[in-house]
Write an enzyme that holds these catalytic residues in place. Structure first.
Site, PDB file in Angstrom:
ATOM      1  N   GLY A  16       0.777  -1.243   0.000  1.00 50.24           N
ATOM      2  CA  GLY A  16       0.000   0.000   0.000  1.00 50.24           C
ATOM      3  C   GLY A  16       0.804   1.287   0.000  1.00 50.24           C
ATOM      4  O   GLY A  16       0.273   2.326   0.376  1.00 50.24           O
ATOM      5  N   ASN A  18       1.769   3.018  -2.646  1.00 55.44           N
ATOM      6  CA  ASN A  18       1.148   3.935  -3.608  1.00 55.44           C
ATOM      7  C   ASN A  18      -0.203   4.418  -3.111  1.00 55.44           C
ATOM      8  O   ASN A  18      -0.559   5.584  -3.301  1.00 55.44           O
ATOM      9  CB  ASN A  18       1.042   3.261  -4.977  1.00 55.44           C
ATOM     10  CG  ASN A  18       2.365   3.296  -5.709  1.00 55.44           C
ATOM     11  OD1 ASN A  18       2.807   4.353  -6.144  1.00 55.44           O
ATOM     12  ND2 ASN A  18       3.016   2.146  -5.795  1.00 55.44           N
ATOM     13  N   MET A  94      -2.809  -7.111  -7.770  1.00 57.63           N
ATOM     14  CA  MET A  94      -2.061  -8.156  -8.451  1.00 57.63           C
ATOM     15  C   MET A  94      -2.958  -9.267  -9.020  1.00 57.63           C
ATOM     16  O   MET A  94      -2.575 -10.432  -9.044  1.00 57.63           O
ATOM     17  CB  MET A  94      -0.992  -8.734  -7.515  1.00 57.63           C
ATOM     18  CG  MET A  94       0.013  -7.686  -7.014  1.00 57.63           C
ATOM     19  SD  MET A  94       0.680  -6.595  -8.297  1.00 57.63           S
ATOM     20  CE  MET A  94       2.146  -7.484  -8.744  1.00 57.63           C
ATOM     21  N   LEU A  97      -7.026  -8.519 -14.978  1.00 55.25           N
ATOM     22  CA  LEU A  97      -8.415  -8.107 -15.175  1.00 55.25           C
ATOM     23  C   LEU A  97      -8.872  -8.529 -16.569  1.00 55.25           C
ATOM     24  O   LEU A  97      -8.103  -8.428 -17.533  1.00 55.25           O
ATOM     25  CB  LEU A  97      -8.531  -6.592 -15.012  1.00 55.25           C
ATOM     26  CG  LEU A  97      -8.207  -6.087 -13.601  1.00 55.25           C
ATOM     27  CD1 LEU A  97      -8.043  -4.574 -13.584  1.00 55.25           C
ATOM     28  CD2 LEU A  97      -9.283  -6.533 -12.610  1.00 55.25           C
ATOM     29  N   ASN A 111      -3.328   2.557 -13.895  1.00 62.62           N
ATOM     30  CA  ASN A 111      -2.463   1.604 -13.196  1.00 62.62           C
ATOM     31  C   ASN A 111      -1.083   2.223 -13.044  1.00 62.62           C
ATOM     32  O   ASN A 111      -0.672   3.058 -13.843  1.00 62.62           O
ATOM     33  CB  ASN A 111      -2.344   0.320 -14.036  1.00 62.62           C
ATOM     34  CG  ASN A 111      -1.449  -0.727 -13.405  1.00 62.62           C
ATOM     35  OD1 ASN A 111      -1.513  -0.982 -12.195  1.00 62.62           O
ATOM     36  ND2 ASN A 111      -0.595  -1.353 -14.208  1.00 62.62           N
ATOM     37  N   HIS A 113       2.923   0.922 -12.843  1.00 66.09           N
ATOM     38  CA  HIS A 113       3.766  -0.251 -13.060  1.00 66.09           C
ATOM     39  C   HIS A 113       5.226   0.160 -12.869  1.00 66.09           C
ATOM     40  O   HIS A 113       5.632   1.228 -13.343  1.00 66.09           O
ATOM     41  CB  HIS A 113       3.537  -0.817 -14.466  1.00 66.09           C
ATOM     42  CG  HIS A 113       4.348  -2.042 -14.725  1.00 66.09           C
ATOM     43  ND1 HIS A 113       4.012  -3.275 -14.182  1.00 66.09           N
ATOM     44  CD2 HIS A 113       5.484  -2.229 -15.429  1.00 66.09           C
ATOM     45  CE1 HIS A 113       4.921  -4.165 -14.553  1.00 66.09           C
ATOM     46  NE2 HIS A 113       5.825  -3.555 -15.309  1.00 66.09           N
TER      47      HIS A 113
HETATM   48  C1  GAR Z   1       4.375  -1.195  -6.881  1.00 58.95           C
HETATM   49  O1  GAR Z   1       5.760  -1.196  -7.134  1.00 58.95           O
HETATM   50  C2  GAR Z   1       3.592  -1.196  -8.164  1.00 58.95           C
HETATM   51  O2  GAR Z   1       4.198  -0.438  -9.175  1.00 58.95           O
HETATM   52  C3  GAR Z   1       3.565  -2.647  -8.515  1.00 58.95           C
HETATM   53  O3  GAR Z   1       3.341  -3.288  -7.280  1.00 58.95           O
HETATM   54  C4  GAR Z   1       3.947  -2.515  -6.246  1.00 58.95           C
HETATM   55  C5  GAR Z   1       2.922  -2.307  -5.167  1.00 58.95           C
HETATM   56  O4  GAR Z   1       3.524  -1.692  -4.044  1.00 58.95           O
HETATM   57  N1  GAR Z   1       2.550  -2.956  -9.474  1.00 58.95           N
HETATM   58  C6  GAR Z   1       2.706  -3.829 -10.474  1.00 58.95           C
HETATM   59  O5  GAR Z   1       3.696  -4.512 -10.594  1.00 58.95           O
HETATM   60  C7  GAR Z   1       1.535  -3.917 -11.438  1.00 58.95           C
HETATM   61  N2  GAR Z   1       1.872  -4.669 -12.593  1.00 58.95           N
HETATM   62  P1  GAR Z   1       2.631  -0.918  -2.994  1.00 58.95           P
HETATM   63  O6  GAR Z   1       1.493  -1.858  -2.595  1.00 58.95           O
HETATM   64  O7  GAR Z   1       3.568  -0.681  -1.827  1.00 58.95           O
HETATM   65  O8  GAR Z   1       2.147   0.347  -3.615  1.00 58.95           O
END
Ligand code: GAR
Length: 237
Positions: A16, A18, A94, A97, A111, A113
């Site tokens: 969490g 982000n 994760m 969809l 999103n 990434h």
């Molecule tokens: C983040 O680094 C995000 O960019 C990635 O998961 C992490 C979540 O961290 N998302 C992906 O890889 C999507 N394909 P967080 O829960 O601490 O924000």
């Protein structure tokens, strides 16, 4: 606070960071969005605790309790629509969809990434970047299209790979940029400055940097900067 702040639903599966960046951004008096719902598919996800701490409504919709992806997504859609969300933000969500879910939130689903898309979509991103020898990686906020980690790009940050990086150190450096660019993208959408024109996103009133980033730095510019170890001739033998 701006009147009629855009209602946002955030979907998260894990830590969490982000989500927290979005929560913190919403505290600013001029931020044009508010988080109306945090939805997770993972009971006990740390993102839930962050939402609860901030007094944001939460929902846990555990994908394992549904007979199909479609049924799981129907439950998510119903819950999101109940909040009146105008924008759905995937923040470390994760689950893949289906095109049906993506179409239901057409142009309202974004999103983040942790790579410079279209390079390195998918999982195990930082390890793959290191193996590739790339000198830069980064992060991308994009509108979601039916393919995984693809769609019109809103904003990117370029992040240098350092000698000696591990997947963990690189992930941490990229995350520092993620938490800056995600709130910025939401701000621009909330301010009504964003249009999608085919594959290209147009944003009113923004400028692009002029200078290129170079990595490694030319030697004259590296005084005081961490250097790649030099291998002497005798070591090479
Ligand atoms: C983040 O680094 C995000 O960019 C990635 O998961 C992490 C979540 O961290 N998302 C992906 O890889 C999507 N394909 P967080 O829960 O601490 O924000």
């Amino acid at each position: 606070m701006p009147k009629n702040r855009m209602a946002v639903a955030v979907l998260a599966s894990g830590r969490g960071s982000n989500l927290q960046a979005l929560i913190d951004a919403c505290d600013a008096p001029d931020f044009p969005a508010r988080i109306a719902l945090v939805l997770t598919n993972v009971p006990g996800a740390n993102a839930l605790a962050r939402a609860e701490q901030a007094g944001i409504p939460t929902a846990v919709i555990d994908h394992r309790r549904f007979p199909s992806r479609e049924a799981f997504e129907a439950a998510m859609r119903e819950r999101i629509n109940k909040t009146g969300a105008e924008l759905v933000c995937l923040a470390g969500f994760m689950r893949l969809l289906t095109p049906g879910f993506v179409a239901a939130f057409s142009d309202r689903l974004i999103n983040i990434h942790p790579s410079l898309l279209p390079a390195f979509p998918g999982l195990r991103v930082h390890g793959r970047v290191l193996e590739s020898g790339a000198r830069f990686t980064g992060c991308t906020v994009h509108f979601v299209s039916a393919e995984t980690d693809a769609g019109p790009i809103l904003i990117q940050a370029a992040v240098p790979v350092h000698p000696g990086d591990t997947a963990e150190t690189l992930a941490a450096r990229v995350l520092e940029s993620e938490v800056r660019v995600y709130p910025q993208a939401v701000r621009w959408i909330g301010e009504g400055r964003v249009r999608i024109n085919g594959a290209v996103v147009e944003i009113d009133g923004v400028a692009a940097p002029v200078a290129a980033l170079i990595n490694p730095l030319p030697e004259a510019a590296t005084a005081g900067v961490r250097r790649q170890p030099t291998i002497s001739i005798s070591e090479k033998k």
